[in-house]
Design a protein around this motif. Structure first.
Motif, mmCIF file in Angstrom:
data_model
loop_
_atom_site.group_PDB
_atom_site.id
_atom_site.type_symbol
_atom_site.label_atom_id
_atom_site.label_comp_id
_atom_site.label_asym_id
_atom_site.label_seq_id
_atom_site.Cartn_x
_atom_site.Cartn_y
_atom_site.Cartn_z
ATOM 1 N N GLY A 74 43.208 53.445 1.157
ATOM 2 C CA GLY A 74 43.733 54.794 1.042
ATOM 3 C C GLY A 74 43.903 55.491 2.376
ATOM 4 O O GLY A 74 44.443 56.592 2.434
ATOM 5 N N ASN A 76 45.816 54.460 4.613
ATOM 6 C CA ASN A 76 47.223 54.242 4.957
ATOM 7 C C ASN A 76 47.432 53.256 6.107
ATOM 8 O O ASN A 76 48.474 53.260 6.758
ATOM 9 C CB ASN A 76 47.906 55.580 5.282
ATOM 10 C CG ASN A 76 49.376 55.566 4.890
ATOM 11 O OD1 ASN A 76 49.805 54.768 4.058
ATOM 12 N ND2 ASN A 76 50.163 56.426 5.497
ATOM 13 N N LYS A 201 56.057 58.207 8.840
ATOM 14 C CA LYS A 201 56.660 57.249 7.915
ATOM 15 C C LYS A 201 55.895 57.340 6.599
ATOM 16 O O LYS A 201 54.665 57.402 6.594
ATOM 17 C CB LYS A 201 56.558 55.819 8.458
ATOM 18 C CG LYS A 201 57.188 55.619 9.836
ATOM 19 C CD LYS A 201 58.684 55.801 9.805
ATOM 20 C CE LYS A 201 59.263 55.749 11.209
ATOM 21 N NZ LYS A 201 60.508 56.538 11.325
ATOM 22 N N ARG A 202 56.655 57.295 5.521
ATOM 23 C CA ARG A 202 55.992 57.397 4.219
ATOM 24 C C ARG A 202 55.252 56.107 3.885
ATOM 25 O O ARG A 202 55.643 55.019 4.308
ATOM 26 C CB ARG A 202 57.008 57.688 3.128
ATOM 27 C CG ARG A 202 57.494 59.122 3.201
ATOM 28 C CD ARG A 202 58.480 59.392 2.089
ATOM 29 N NE ARG A 202 59.055 60.722 2.275
ATOM 30 C CZ ARG A 202 60.168 61.128 1.697
ATOM 31 N NH1 ARG A 202 60.840 60.308 0.912
ATOM 32 N NH2 ARG A 202 60.610 62.338 1.909
ATOM 33 N N ASN A 203 54.237 56.271 3.050
ATOM 34 C CA ASN A 203 53.428 55.165 2.547
ATOM 35 C C ASN A 203 54.332 54.045 2.018
ATOM 36 O O ASN A 203 55.159 54.269 1.136
ATOM 37 C CB ASN A 203 52.565 55.720 1.405
ATOM 38 C CG ASN A 203 51.484 54.773 0.969
ATOM 39 O OD1 ASN A 203 51.634 53.562 1.048
ATOM 40 N ND2 ASN A 203 50.389 55.333 0.513
ATOM 41 N N GLY A 206 54.394 53.667 -1.657
ATOM 42 C CA GLY A 206 54.626 54.889 -2.438
ATOM 43 C C GLY A 206 55.304 54.649 -3.774
ATOM 44 O O GLY A 206 54.827 55.107 -4.824
ATOM 45 N N VAL A 207 56.420 53.917 -3.759
ATOM 46 C CA VAL A 207 57.176 53.705 -5.002
ATOM 47 C C VAL A 207 56.341 52.915 -6.004
ATOM 48 O O VAL A 207 56.319 53.225 -7.205
ATOM 49 C CB VAL A 207 58.520 52.993 -4.706
ATOM 50 C CG1 VAL A 207 59.219 52.596 -5.993
ATOM 51 C CG2 VAL A 207 59.420 53.899 -3.861
ATOM 52 N N ILE A 209 53.184 52.911 -6.297
ATOM 53 C CA ILE A 209 52.121 53.778 -6.825
ATOM 54 C C ILE A 209 52.674 54.720 -7.893
ATOM 55 O O ILE A 209 52.112 54.832 -8.973
ATOM 56 C CB ILE A 209 51.446 54.569 -5.677
ATOM 57 C CG1 ILE A 209 50.609 53.624 -4.814
ATOM 58 C CG2 ILE A 209 50.572 55.702 -6.226
ATOM 59 C CD1 ILE A 209 50.111 54.213 -3.508
ATOM 60 N N VAL A 210 53.803 55.367 -7.623
ATOM 61 C CA VAL A 210 54.290 56.369 -8.593
ATOM 62 C C VAL A 210 54.925 55.729 -9.821
ATOM 63 O O VAL A 210 55.175 56.414 -10.814
ATOM 64 C CB VAL A 210 55.256 57.399 -7.955
ATOM 65 C CG1 VAL A 210 54.606 58.089 -6.761
ATOM 66 C CG2 VAL A 210 56.593 56.782 -7.583
ATOM 67 N N ASP A 653 52.191 62.766 9.472
ATOM 68 C CA ASP A 653 52.053 63.384 8.150
ATOM 69 C C ASP A 653 50.946 62.707 7.346
ATOM 70 O O ASP A 653 50.173 63.363 6.653
ATOM 71 C CB ASP A 653 53.384 63.325 7.390
ATOM 72 C CG ASP A 653 53.293 64.054 6.057
ATOM 73 O OD1 ASP A 653 52.939 65.253 6.070
ATOM 74 O OD2 ASP A 653 53.533 63.419 5.007
ATOM 75 N N ALA A 654 50.869 61.382 7.449
ATOM 76 C CA ALA A 654 49.797 60.664 6.742
ATOM 77 C C ALA A 654 48.439 61.028 7.336
ATOM 78 O O ALA A 654 47.436 61.107 6.618
ATOM 79 C CB ALA A 654 50.029 59.163 6.833
ATOM 80 N N ASN A 657 47.494 64.220 5.875
ATOM 81 C CA ASN A 657 47.082 64.002 4.483
ATOM 82 C C ASN A 657 45.609 63.574 4.430
ATOM 83 O O ASN A 657 44.810 64.125 3.663
ATOM 84 C CB ASN A 657 47.981 62.918 3.855
ATOM 85 C CG ASN A 657 47.808 62.796 2.342
ATOM 86 O OD1 ASN A 657 46.958 63.452 1.740
ATOM 87 N ND2 ASN A 657 48.614 61.952 1.724
#
Lengths: 753, 156
Positions: A74, A76, A201-203, A206-207, A209-210, A653-654, A657
């Protein structure tokens, strides 16, 4: 530009094998030890992929796979570590696919998640991996185009030679590059040239997970897999006496009931072999619900343990023995024992000047004692592990922060050589330190070996919460002396815990070095309750209470709490006391100044009460300000400002978070977190009685600010956690006029105001 | 054991299980829909949240015999392409840390937006209070729900 030696010679790390489809396949061992890839591994790789080293595979169409070496719980790292490789490889992040590496120590340096060390430890090796591959791609193009390598530039996965206007993608050159000499030294980029590092950069997951994809061990399935659950004693200080399994064996879906011994009595444990119970009753069946019901119907008789001594491999190859005392312990007894120990002299860890003499003569002396309870980690994914152990090999899929360490235990217990034990590093549904202890891998493997079948071991939430490996309970007494000018002239900390002192590694931290007369002492009380690392181990208590104490000392001195700390840091900088101080006073002061500015410290809104704290641990400096209001007799955290110096922020950003999470986690544990015991029995066993912070109790907003500098990155998972306890306590004092000396601040107590 | 015909994510499924089996384990062990997570088993954490009809329901305490003809939606069926406004908003805010609780959070948020298209902060906190996030991504969840509400309003 920085030039780094790759430290690996060609012979030790290259293995070239011809592939049917043409081109060359290159295996690479990042460690010097060369472990050739198994033929079946080579055969299963797509033939259009070329491996430039253990972190990088490039396909002929330009797609790039980067391997994420560390287990992900978690923080990242599955995104931020490959970002380092991508930066130096000079590719477009949108062309990158990230793959989780299995545990493979011959190929990856350090597959460990913990200690907030991933960024710091990977910073050089992972960038070097990227730079090395880029260098080889350039060399390949130079050969193909017959131009000097120095004239070839790269950008976004493309090679370019200006003079001849030649262009090629990395994919076109990957086959050729894979066969080239590995450079002995490669240059690394200057910080100012970074394109990926420092840009959020996004996780990468991410996709998945959601959309609910199976990412976790608990989601793992195998044909013929059985479900196993364990029953362990309901209290610390008990063990299995006898099992009546007659009724349970006849229940629907149940295959077997038996007991296992996970570690031999004379086995010398390593530091992460912490296990609460080595003898367990196992129920095995077809489905989780059936096994869960059967486990409830088990009739087990327990008996008291005797005092036990275990062998433990200590640091640096030393051996030590640890005594696990008999007895059924209770929180009341723990508190009484700790209060007694706090009155006696402890073991001296550091002494500067003449603290005893100065305390006797000082104008003002203040002494305060703080306590904190045991804490359960409560990762959302309960402990579980898949294992399939046969006579030839062991396959394991597990949530595990420290695979290397437990693999040694598995070798000893299963009787299989290390290379026959394969561990897949599944995404963990949280870890927080608890998943560094791999007892569940041993348990699942032993069960599978006995059944000769694939097995998934599942802990219920109650098992997970009552098993142990808790954050220890602690007590610390602080004492400070002021002279007639309100300068702090002596400072003393005496701290201990059950069964660990919080102080052992921290006697050289601030305010040591900033005060002439200083004393740090520790003590320990043994226990049969097991403990382990919990987000910022030891610091999560020390930061919490030291920073609450300094708030009170500042008040006694009639000084602003930020200015008071800055004065001490100035002293530590100009004329430090002692040579072992482990912090940089400038960076420490830097975060205090940044949080002072960002929060407009002196200009707080009249409706809120403010508290501040700062702490340095895990190589990162943090200062935090809490704005608190009291509504319906409850503290409401309106806003938190954090200032952080962790050097270069790889994925901002991460990083923010994670900072937000650590802050909310800290507020939750400060207000509600506790595990208590009665006659050895953990008094909380699920979320109806173990209070976790929830949506409505989180701060209304959080700002995380990073100090901008070019220093090598340090960790973030832990450092924002300890000081928030103190910033909150100091704000509560401002609101209520009462100091909080025992955590948690809310649970089991009357209203705050 | 008994046979149950279930309408899950728009498809008919049949299982032969003990009638007391919670839907959580029917989904995970019998139908291989593992997006719905086990967190506590006592409806205290929300990781197992599914939709029963339009209502967010804790599947760990919902026996399969209690479902009847009601349609069940799980995270796998929330949208065909992972593009439900709540899922999109979750990606935009990069909410997840470990990610384990997020399917439950998303299902609860999606149900909230069905009954309240534009919830206030307080309404979000109240509706989401049953869903624990141990990584404590609560602020991003709240921000993502506001974004999802906007995406939903713009779409309709």
């Amino acid at each position: 530009m920085e030039s780094v030696k790759t430290t690996i010679n060609r012979r030790s790390f290259l293995k070239v094998s011809a592939l049917a489809g043409g081109g060359m396949m290159l295996s690479f061992s990042w460690l010097a030890g060369c472990n050739p890839s198994a033929p079946e591994e080579v055969a299963t790789l797509p033939k259009e992929w070329f491996e430039l080293n253990s972190y990088i595979k490039i396909a002929d169409n330009g797609l790039i796979t980067l391997m994420a070496p560390n287990p992900e719980f978690g923080s990242n790292v599955k995104t931020s570590l490959p970002m380092m490789v991508a930066e130096e490889l000079d590719i477009d992040w949108k062309d990158v696919m990230v793959e989780q590496a299995d545990f493979f120590p011959e190929r990856y340096d350090r597959q460990f998640t913990g200690g907030s060390l991933a960024m710091q430890m990977a910073w050089k090796p992972l960038r070097t991996a990227g730079a090395t591959a880029r260098h080889m791609l350039i060399a390949a193009a130079a050969q193909a185009w017959q131009v000097p390598a120095g004239e070839i530039t790269t950008e976004n996965g493309m090679l370019h030679h200006k003079g001849s206007s030649k262009k090629a993608s990395y994919g076109e050159m990957a086959s050729k590059a894979a066969g080239l000499e590995v450079p002995k030294e490669v240059p690394l980029k200057n910080v100012k040239d970074f394109k990926i590092i420092g840009n959020s950069k996004r996780n990468v997951e991410g996709v998945n997970i959601v959309t609910g994809k199976p990412l976790f061990t608990l989601d793992y399935k195998r044909e013929g897999m059985l479900i196993a659950m364990i029953a362990f004693p309901p209290a610390f200080g008990l063990k299995v006496k006898s099992v009546d399994d007659g009724a349970v064996k006849a229940m629907p879906g149940i295959k077997d009931v038996f007991t296992i011994k996970t570690l031999a009595d004379d086995y010398e444990r390593n530091f992460f072999d912490t296990t609460s119970f080595t003898e367990l009753v196992v129920v095995v069946g077809n489905t989780t619900w059936e096994v869960m019901n059967a486990k409830k119907a088990l009739k087990v008789e327990w008996e008291k343990i005797a005092d036990t001594t275990i062998a433990l491999a200590g640091r640096g190859g030393s051996k030590q023995t640890v005594t696990i005392p008999a007895g059924l312990e209770s929180t009341e007894g723990h508190l009484a024992k700790m209060a007694q120990m706090a009155k006696k002299p402890g073991k001296e860890l550091r002494k500067d000047g003449d603290p005893e003499g100065v305390f006797k003569k000082a104008t003002k002396v203040i002494e305060r004692t703080y306590t904190a309870p045991f804490l359960a980690h409560n990762a959302m994914e309960p402990v579980n592990c898949f294992a399939h152990v046969t006579a030839e090999k062991a396959e394991i899929v597990a949530p595990i922060q420290a695979p290397e360490i437990i693999s040694q235990t598995l070798v000893a217990r299963l009787g299989l050589p290390k290379e026959k034990i394969h561990i897949k590093l599944a995404r963990m549904g949280g870890g927080f330190g608890q998943r560094a202890y791999g007892h569940h891998l041993v348990e699942a493997a032993v069960i599978s070996q006995k059944l000769n079948a694939p097995v998934k071991l599942v802990y219920t939430r109650e098992d997970d919460m009552t098993y142990g490996i808790y954050r220890p309970t602690y007590t610390a007494t602080y004492k400070a002396a002021l002279d007639e000018n309100n300068n702090m002239i002596a400072y003393q900390v005496k701290a201990g815990g059950i069964p660990e002192s919080p102080l052992g590694f921290s006697q050289n931290r601030f305010p040591a070095g900033a005060v002439d007369n200083y004393l740090a002492e520790e003590w320990v009380i043994n226990s049969n309750i097991t403990i382990g690392a919990f987000r910022a181990p030891r610091s999560n208590f020390l930061g919490a209470v030291e920073q609450a104490f300094l708030d009170e000392v500042a008040q006694l001195a009639g000084k602003d709490p930020i200015e008071f700390r800055l004065e001490l840091l100035e002293r530590a900088k100009k004329s430090p006391v002692g040579k072992q101080n482990d912090y940089d006073p400038d960076r420490y002061a830097g975060v205090l100044k940044l949080v002072r500015d960002k929060s407009n410290w002196k200009g707080a809104n009249k409706d809120v009460h403010r508290g501040v704290a700062a702490y340095f641990c895990h190589n990162t400096y943090v200062a935090e300000v809490v704005d608190l209001s009291i509504k319906e007799n409850k503290p409401v955290v309106e806003k938190v400002f954090a200032a952080v110096d962790c050097g270069i922020v790889v994925n901002p950003d991460a990083a923010a978070n994670m900072g937000e999470g650590a802050i909310i986690d800290g507020i939750g544990n400060a207000l509600y977190g506790e595990m208590t015991f009665k006659d050895g029995v953990p008094q909380k066993n699920n979320f109806h009685n173990y209070r976790m912070i929830r949506h409505s109790e989180a701060p209304k907003s959080i700002e995380v600010h990073f100090v901008k500098n070019d220093k090598d990155p340090t960790g973030l998972g832990e450092p924002l956690f300890p000081p928030i306890f103190a910033a909150l306590a100091n704000a509560i004092y401002k609101a209520t006029g009462k100091r909080e000396y025992s955590q948690p601040f809310l649970q089991g107590k009357g209203p705050l105001v | 054991m008994a046979i149950f015909n279930l309408n899950i994510n728009g498809k008919q499924s049949q299982v032969d299980v003990d009638p007391a089996t919670p839907m959580l384990w029917v989904l995970r062990d019998h139908l291989n829909l593992v997006g719905t997570k086990y967190g506590c088993g006592v409806a205290q954490c929300g990781a197992c949240t599914i939709h029963l009809g339009n209502v967010a329901t804790r599947s760990c305490m919902l026996p399969v015999s209690g479902v009847g003809n009601q349609a069940i939606t799980t995270i796998e069926g929330l949208s065909e392409k992972g593009d439900h406004p709540v899922q999109k908003a979750w990606l935009e805010h990069d909410v997840a840390q470990c990610g384990y609780c997020q399917a439950g959070q998303i299902m609860n948020a999606a149900a909230l937006l069905k009954s309240n298209a534009s919830p206030s902060d307080a309404e979000i906190e109240s509706a989401m209070n049953g869903n624990i996030c141990r990584c404590a991504t609560y602020l991003r969840i709240k921000a993502a729900i506001h974004t999802a509400a906007k995406l939903t309003t713009t779409k309709s």
